[in-house]
Scaffold this active site. Structure first.
Site, PDB file in Angstrom:
ATOM      1  N   HIS A 270      -3.968  23.781  21.720  1.00  0.00           N
ATOM      2  CA  HIS A 270      -5.094  24.159  20.725  1.00  0.00           C
ATOM      3  C   HIS A 270      -4.616  24.861  19.623  1.00  0.00           C
ATOM      4  CE1 HIS A 270      -9.074  24.616  19.184  1.00  0.00           C
ATOM      5  NE2 HIS A 270      -8.715  25.969  19.374  1.00  0.00           N
TER       6      HIS A 270
ATOM      7  N   LEU B  25       0.963  -1.089  -0.007  1.00  0.00           N
ATOM      8  CA  LEU B  25      -0.033   0.133  -0.042  1.00  0.00           C
ATOM      9  C   LEU B  25       0.821   1.341  -0.065  1.00  0.00           C
ATOM     10  CD1 LEU B  25      -2.790  -0.974   2.458  1.00  0.00           C
ATOM     11  CD2 LEU B  25      -3.039  -0.976  -0.003  1.00  0.00           C
ATOM     12  N   GLU B  26       1.987   1.153   0.592  1.00  0.00           N
ATOM     13  CA  GLU B  26       2.736   2.306   0.863  1.00  0.00           C
ATOM     14  C   GLU B  26       3.189   2.747  -0.614  1.00  0.00           C
ATOM     15  OE1 GLU B  26       5.004   2.340   5.128  1.00  0.00           O
ATOM     16  OE2 GLU B  26       6.129   1.928   3.566  1.00  0.00           O
TER      17      GLU B  26
ATOM     18  N   GLY C 178       4.981 -10.350   1.021  1.00  0.00           N
ATOM     19  CA  GLY C 178       5.643 -10.843   2.046  1.00  0.00           C
ATOM     20  C   GLY C 178       6.857 -11.041   1.962  1.00  0.00           C
TER      21      GLY C 178
END
EC number: 1.8.1.4
Length: 475
Positions: free
Chosen positions: A437, A184-185, A267
């Site tokens: 914040h 995916l990367e 893998g």
């Protein structure tokens, strides 16, 4: 026949092997580090670093495309594939040179360039005819990409993470076999660099995640950039023009697509073949791998230890380094060994949004707090409001146990939670700490408050719990 007598012999000069040699020598052991190439670690040469270099290029292109959302008109970026790949290799080679210098600086006689095979639990035979007799041996042989049978005879049309970075130019199109973190990367960053990408996997979920809101949010985000074909069994054939055709059945319909390259990311397997482990006296499983203790890294009661990708337990750089250190200490003191407490699990996938796994998975005694970053203030301001994060805690006391994070900068949020789990913190403890914040970290407060409320804990004595101006959406 030449013989070398040492206290600790280490097979493999990757991250784990280097750490093992360093620790064993620091403990006073005579060491020998054996490697056929001394080409640098997997991380530096074909893993962490070159992939992050390519990801950085993909993110730069993505940010140009997205600038219009903020009123900054730039147009479609022009991707210079050869320059992208040249930068990746140039900086990759710089990282590798640092590792090679570290190896070159080792004391004389510590390294030998050779392959090793077991003759007995304490004896190795090198391919140059040398026999190595050691009081203890550490297997740190690393791992290599697995190419499943349907794709192993396709020649150079198939690439892996170990060959992708050697391409002189970006392909026009690529099929990716495997929707795990590595696949995916690279799939997302190639798509951001203008490559047509389709991802195939037999699983119904992405990145090895369980079914649930974090996985759903990740899939939703990535589908905006990638084509996915899940729960399929793809096959492939090489075409006369050197391209590849992938065929599969999806929703009962036979389909096919053509690609310039096929990247297999299914893998990695430990490099144990060729070690003659059957002569080591170790108990081996059906895959030829030895059983070992995760606290000591010792194989049975023998003087053999196994670390890093070679044991496959935690195939991550910082874990490999830790395992090398543990095994180095125990091998140097063998048979006087001890079990070491391991770090809290910390895994990160560098897609956008990031995915991270921390600590333990939830069980029946777990309370789950959740935050959806779709409505989180700072995330919305930056235009990265995607992902769902879950924090796990013990039902009885609220002590943090783990997390599954999908969201902006989750790689950093994961570190914070991992450290707090290491410290034994409770959800209420974190709520009693300052949150600036507006930040992404504020999003964690939503999940932490849910945990406290569900357990029925008193409201934390927070000093910044007042409503803040402009604090829209999740905290």
């Amino acid at each position: 026949m030449a013989e070398i007598h040492v206290d600790v012999a280490i097979i493999g000069a990757g991250t784990a092997g280097l750490a093992a040699e360093r620790k064993a020598r620091a403990e006073g052991a005579r060491t020998l580090l054996i490697d056929p190439y001394f080409a640098g670690t997997t991380c530096a040469s074909v893993g962490c670093m070159p992939s992050k270099l390519l990801i950085a290029a993909g993110n730069a292109a993505h940010n140009v495309r997205k600038a219009g959302e903020f009123g900054v008109e730039t147009g479609e970026p022009r991707i210079d594939g050869p320059k992208v790949m040249a930068r990746v290799r140039r900086l990759r080679d710089d990282f590798v040179s640092g590792v090679k210098k570290q190896i070159a600086d080792l004391p004389d006689g510590v390294t030998v360039k050779a392959t090793a095979r077991f003759v007995s639990p304490t004896e190795l035979s090198l391919d140059d005819g040398t026999q190595v007799l050691a009081k203890a041996i550490i297997i740190a042989a690393g791992s290599s990409p697995v190419i499943p049978a349907p794709f192993e005879d396709l020649g150079d049309v198939v690439i892996t993470n170990e060959t992708l970075f050697e391409l002189e130019d970006l392909p026009q199109s690529i099929g990716v076999i495997g929707a795990g973190p590595l696949g995916l990367e690279l799939a997302q960053t190639l798509a951001r660099l203008g490559v047509q990408v389709e991802v195939f996997d037999r699983s119904a979920q992405l990145a090895g995640l369980d079914e649930g809101e974090p996985e759903t949010s990740l899939r939703r985000a990535l589908k905006a950039e990638l084509g996915f074909h899940l729960e399929v069994e793809p096959e492939a054939r090489r075409n006369d023009d050197g391209s590849v055709t992938v065929s599969w059945t999806e929703n009962g319909e036979a389909r096919q697509a053509h690609f310039e390259k096929l990247m297999v990311a299914t893998g990695r397997a430990a490099n144990l073949e060729g070690l003659d482990l059957e002569k080591s006296g170790l108990q081996l499983d059906d895959n030829g791998a030895p059983a070992f203790d995760k606290g000591t890294l010792q194989c049975g009661q023998s003087p053999v230890f196994i670390v890093g990708d070679a044991n496959g337990a935690r195939p991550i750089l910082h874990e490999a380094s830790t395992e090398g250190t543990i095994a180095g200490a125990n091998a140097a003191s063998y048979p006087d060994i001890k079990s070491f407490e391991r770090f809290t699990r910390l895994q990160v996938m560098f897609t956008e949004p990031n995915m991270a796994k921390v600590g333990a998975d939830p069980d029946e005694d777990t309370i789950v707090g959740r935050v959806d970053f779709a409505d989180q203030g700072r995330a919305r301001a930056m235009g990265v409001n995607q992902g769902v994060c879950e924090i796990y805690a013990k039902a009885k006391c609220g002590a943090l146990t783990g997390a599954t994070l999908v969201g902006p900068d989750a790689e950093h949020l994961a570190h914070l939670l991992c450290w707090e789990i290491e410290n034994g913190s409770k959800a209420s403890d974190l709520l009693n700490k300052p949150f600036y914040h507006p930040t992404l970290e504020e999003g964690l407060k939503t999940a932490l408050k849910q945990i406290c409320q569900e357990i029925g804990l008193p409201k934390p004595d927070s000093r910044d719990d007042a409503e803040l101006p402009g604090d829209f959406g999740s905290d």
